[in-house]
Design an enzyme around this catalytic site. Structure first.
Site, PDB file in Angstrom:
ATOM      1  N   ASN A  10       0.862  -1.185   0.000  1.00 25.59           N
ATOM      2  CA  ASN A  10       0.000   0.000   0.000  1.00 25.59           C
ATOM      3  C   ASN A  10       0.899   1.235   0.000  1.00 25.59           C
ATOM      4  OD1 ASN A  10      -1.898   1.985   0.370  1.00 25.59           O
ATOM      5  ND2 ASN A  10      -2.383   1.436   2.487  1.00 25.59           N
ATOM      6  N   TRP A  11       0.981   1.879  -1.162  1.00 23.02           N
ATOM      7  CA  TRP A  11       1.860   3.046  -1.296  1.00 23.02           C
ATOM      8  C   TRP A  11       1.323   4.279  -0.577  1.00 23.02           C
ATOM      9  CZ3 TRP A  11       2.763   2.646  -7.325  1.00 23.02           C
ATOM     10  CH2 TRP A  11       3.630   1.564  -7.583  1.00 23.02           C
ATOM     11  N   LYS A  12       0.057   4.259  -0.196  1.00 30.56           N
ATOM     12  CA  LYS A  12      -0.577   5.427   0.419  1.00 30.56           C
ATOM     13  C   LYS A  12      -0.404   6.644  -0.516  1.00 30.56           C
ATOM     14  CE  LYS A  12      -0.226   3.261   4.887  1.00 30.56           C
ATOM     15  NZ  LYS A  12      -0.070   3.414   6.344  1.00 30.56           N
ATOM     16  N   HIS A  96      -9.576   1.190   5.232  1.00 31.94           N
ATOM     17  CA  HIS A  96      -8.300   1.409   5.917  1.00 31.94           C
ATOM     18  C   HIS A  96      -8.509   2.363   7.091  1.00 31.94           C
ATOM     19  CE1 HIS A  96      -4.145   2.524   6.700  1.00 31.94           C
ATOM     20  NE2 HIS A  96      -3.795   1.441   6.022  1.00 31.94           N
ATOM     21  N   GLU A 168      -5.273  -4.955  10.516  1.00 31.49           N
ATOM     22  CA  GLU A 168      -4.181  -4.012  10.791  1.00 31.49           C
ATOM     23  C   GLU A 168      -4.446  -3.302  12.111  1.00 31.49           C
ATOM     24  OE1 GLU A 168      -1.954  -2.273   7.123  1.00 31.49           O
ATOM     25  OE2 GLU A 168      -3.930  -1.395   7.190  1.00 31.49           O
ATOM     26  N   GLY A 174       2.689   2.066  10.731  1.00 36.28           N
ATOM     27  CA  GLY A 174       3.654   3.145  10.546  1.00 36.28           C
ATOM     28  C   GLY A 174       4.327   3.610  11.824  1.00 36.28           C
ATOM     29  N   SER A 214       3.475  -2.391  10.210  1.00 34.79           N
ATOM     30  CA  SER A 214       4.938  -2.457  10.349  1.00 34.79           C
ATOM     31  C   SER A 214       5.503  -3.820   9.945  1.00 34.79           C
ATOM     32  CB  SER A 214       5.363  -2.065  11.773  1.00 34.79           C
ATOM     33  OG  SER A 214       4.967  -0.730  12.054  1.00 34.79           O
ATOM     34  N   GLY A 235       2.910  -1.252   4.197  1.00 34.95           N
ATOM     35  CA  GLY A 235       3.054   0.159   3.862  1.00 34.95           C
ATOM     36  C   GLY A 235       4.475   0.517   3.490  1.00 34.95           C
ATOM     37  N   GLY A 236       5.231   1.022   4.460  1.00 34.12           N
ATOM     38  CA  GLY A 236       6.575   1.558   4.207  1.00 34.12           C
ATOM     39  C   GLY A 236       7.495   0.649   3.416  1.00 34.12           C
TER      40      GLY A 236
END
Length: 252
Positions: A10-12, A96, A168, A174, A214, A235-236
């Site tokens: 998920n690039w957000k 989300h 999540e 994050g 994470s 994510g990251g």
């Protein structure tokens, strides 16, 4: 019952179209066979055309990060699920915690979106998760169970069996804090148990449940070893090609 794992990045709100194209070109030829795992990236709306085009000859699937529950109309700024399907998207991430928190999306909104996504031949990735306060009060399973039941209300057993649920915990998104292996297993099992209660064990055995929060190349193997964890929403670690590919090392 063996469920095919699904790893979704998920690039957000990151990457412009040029960066999205470069990322897809860097990973596309290095992905494992779809017999082993489904791999997807959820791109921002402004990058979807480029990402879908770049991924079209590869096994990489593309998700939108949101959509509306109507196909057309006077809904300024919204994304049509019908157009997402016409563009060639595969999945849509909905529910989300950032959408719920910042944009006040309700369980009812998410349920309407899930129905619209299925009506257009796409697959929803439906997120659920609790706050730190709820977790520390020992009410995580109850809270997340209610989210899942509400999101799936009125869907058919066949639809539920085909979708993806992403657990999540909000306190792990994050933050660098990740749930323990036991936390992830217990909560993903709790999610599956809700599906079993609402739609029967056969459906629950088919639905794929991801863990997110994470997730990194260093811990993905531990999560993927859990019997009720069928993948990760990341994510990251999905923003760089190398770390994204390293998430797939759990297969080795």
């Amino acid at each position: 019952m063996s469920r095919k794992p699904i790893i979704a990045g998920n690039w957000k709100m990151n990457k412009n179209p040029q960066e999205a194209k470069a990322f897809v070109e860097a990973v596309a030829s290095k992905l494992p066979s779809t017999d082993l795992v489904d791999v997807a990236v959820a791109a921002p709306a402004v990058d979807l055309v480029t990402t879908i085009e770049a991924a079209k000859d590869s096994v990489l699937k593309v998700a939108a990060q949101n959509c509306y529950f109507e196909n057309t109309g006077a809904f300024t700024g919204e994304t049509s699920p019908k157009v997402l399907a016409e563009m060639g998207a595969d999945y849509v991430v909905i529910g989300h915690s950032e959408r719920r928190d910042y944009f006040h999306e309700t369980d009812e909104d998410i349920n309407k979106k899930a129905k619209a996504i299925f009506a257009n031949g796409l697959t929803p990735i439906i997120c659920c998760g609790e706050s730190l306060e709820t977790y520390e009060a020992g009410k995580a399973a109850e809270f997340v169970g209610a989210q899942v039941s509400a999101a799936l209300a009125g869907l058919s057993a066949e639809q539920v069996a085909s979708l993806v649920l992403a657990y999540e915990p909000i306190w792990a998104i994050g933050t660098g804090k990740s749930a323990t292996q036991d936390d992830a297993q217990n909560m993903c099992k709790a999610v599956r148990d809700v599906v079993a209660a609402d739609f029967g064990q056969e459906v629950a055995d088919k639905v794929r449940v991801q863990y997110g929060g994470s997730v990194k190349p260093e811990n993905v193997k531990d999560y993927m070893a859990c019997p009720d964890v069928d993948g990760a929403l990341v994510g990251g670690a999905s923003l760089e090609a190398d770390s994204f590919l390293a998430l797939l090392d759990f297969l080795n």
